[in-house]
Motif scaffolding. Structure first.
Motif, PDB file in Angstrom:
ATOM      1  N   VAL A  39       0.840  -1.203   0.000  1.00 41.77           N
ATOM      2  CA  VAL A  39       0.000   0.000   0.000  1.00 41.77           C
ATOM      3  C   VAL A  39       0.870   1.246   0.000  1.00 41.77           C
ATOM      4  CG1 VAL A  39      -1.628   1.331   1.396  1.00 41.77           C
ATOM      5  CG2 VAL A  39      -1.985  -1.117   1.077  1.00 41.77           C
ATOM      6  N   HIS A  40       1.869   1.247   0.847  1.00 44.54           N
ATOM      7  CA  HIS A  40       2.790   2.378   0.962  1.00 44.54           C
ATOM      8  C   HIS A  40       3.486   2.654  -0.371  1.00 44.54           C
ATOM      9  CE1 HIS A  40       6.150   4.243   3.716  1.00 44.54           C
ATOM     10  NE2 HIS A  40       5.788   5.058   2.762  1.00 44.54           N
ATOM     11  N   GLY A  41       4.088   1.615  -0.932  1.00 48.14           N
ATOM     12  CA  GLY A  41       4.833   1.784  -2.174  1.00 48.14           C
ATOM     13  C   GLY A  41       3.957   2.155  -3.351  1.00 48.14           C
ATOM     14  N   GLU A  42       2.795   1.550  -3.437  1.00 49.58           N
ATOM     15  CA  GLU A  42       1.899   1.835  -4.550  1.00 49.58           C
ATOM     16  C   GLU A  42       1.428   3.286  -4.527  1.00 49.58           C
ATOM     17  OE1 GLU A  42      -0.517   0.909  -8.001  1.00 49.58           O
ATOM     18  OE2 GLU A  42       1.364   0.196  -7.124  1.00 49.58           O
ATOM     19  N   LEU A  43       1.082   3.791  -3.364  1.00 51.17           N
ATOM     20  CA  LEU A  43       0.608   5.171  -3.287  1.00 51.17           C
ATOM     21  C   LEU A  43       1.730   6.174  -3.533  1.00 51.17           C
ATOM     22  CD1 LEU A  43      -1.937   4.979  -0.345  1.00 51.17           C
ATOM     23  CD2 LEU A  43      -2.426   5.339  -2.768  1.00 51.17           C
ATOM     24  N   LEU A  44       2.933   5.842  -3.080  1.00 47.30           N
ATOM     25  CA  LEU A  44       4.060   6.741  -3.351  1.00 47.30           C
ATOM     26  C   LEU A  44       4.362   6.815  -4.837  1.00 47.30           C
ATOM     27  CD1 LEU A  44       6.704   6.012  -0.556  1.00 47.30           C
ATOM     28  CD2 LEU A  44       5.298   8.062  -0.808  1.00 47.30           C
ATOM     29  N   THR A  45       4.372   5.679  -5.500  1.00 48.49           N
ATOM     30  CA  THR A  45       4.763   5.669  -6.912  1.00 48.49           C
ATOM     31  C   THR A  45       3.622   6.109  -7.820  1.00 48.49           C
ATOM     32  OG1 THR A  45       4.259   3.293  -7.060  1.00 48.49           O
ATOM     33  CG2 THR A  45       6.514   3.900  -6.564  1.00 48.49           C
TER      34      THR A  45
END
Length: 243
Positions: A151-157
């Motif tokens: 979730v963290h990585g997907e929203l950042l990218t």
């Protein structure tokens, strides 16, 4: 039906990192100060998380002695931190509504009213957000540290909004840590680790976005390491609470 994230558990180093993250959080939850006094330690963790998150987005990390925050990034980050508890039920049943609410709070002083809570209209943004929401609402059974990192990585990218994407992504990470049972009392402060390793954090997130298996593994391990470090930060808060 095949779990879309199950293969992530087979990536190098992920299982060990997940175990370490869980153990670290479990340990700090057993700290004497957190048995009954956890609301106070969680409140301190929330403020530290908000300050670090704001700094990662280029804002100030310092709250003026008078208490009035003028920096718009920090002000938004603090508003988001205060909303974590109230927004949690919405995140669990309607994640896209929760995202919109968090962006409205984070970006209030950063963008036009018309853009608040509205994802970018770029092709693919809506579909990826819908997929992410399906994972959060029961579309996967992977351990909390893995779902949280995804979730963290997907929203950042993806950067779905025109502003405050980092603050929103890290707030959603806290929500996911709570909702998955990884850190149900929100005692840890992984944001401090991310700030101290800001360059590694940014590069690992960018690499995660490529989908390369080694890069994905590195991001998952980095996120688990941030949880372990965040538990150490939580221990320092709990120790101070005992006097």
């Amino acid at each position: 039906m095949t779990d879309p994230l199950s293969r992530l558990l087979t990536l190098p180093g992920v299982e060990d990192a997940v175990r370490a993250a869980r153990d670290a959080v479990d340990t700090v939850h057993r700290h004497p100060a957190n048995r009954r006094g956890w609301p106070a330690t969680a409140a301190e963790a929330s403020v530290r998380a908000a300050r670090a998150s704001a700094a990662l987005d280029g804002g100030s990390a310092e709250i003026p002695a008078a208490g009035e925050v003028s920096d718009p990034v920090l002000a938004g980050s603090l508003r988001v931190a205060e909303a974590i508890g109230p927004v949690l039920p919405t995140w669990q049943r309607a994640p896209l509504q929760a995202l919109a609410r968090l962006h409205m709070l984070a970006a209030r002083d950063l963008t036009d009213d018309e853009a608040l809570g509205r994802p970018r209209a770029d092709r693919g943004v809506s579909g990826r957000l819908t997929l992410l929401a399906s994972l959060v609402t029961g579309g996967t059974s992977v351990p909390g540290p893995v779902l949280t990192a995804v979730v963290h990585g997907e929203l950042l990218t993806l950067a779905p909004f025109d502003s405050a994407n980092g603050v929103v992504a890290r707030a959603v990470t806290r929500l996911t840590m709570i909702s998955t049972g990884l850190d149900p009392k929100a005692l840890t402060v992984p944001e401090v680790f991310c700030l101290r390793r800001a360059e590694n954090y940014a590069s690992a997130a960018a690499a995660f976005g490529t989908g390369d298996p080694d890069a994905v593994a590195s991001w998952l391990v980095f996120c688990c390491e941030s949880v372990v470090a965040g538990a150490k930060e939580a221990t320092s808060i709990a120790d101070a609470a005992l006097g």
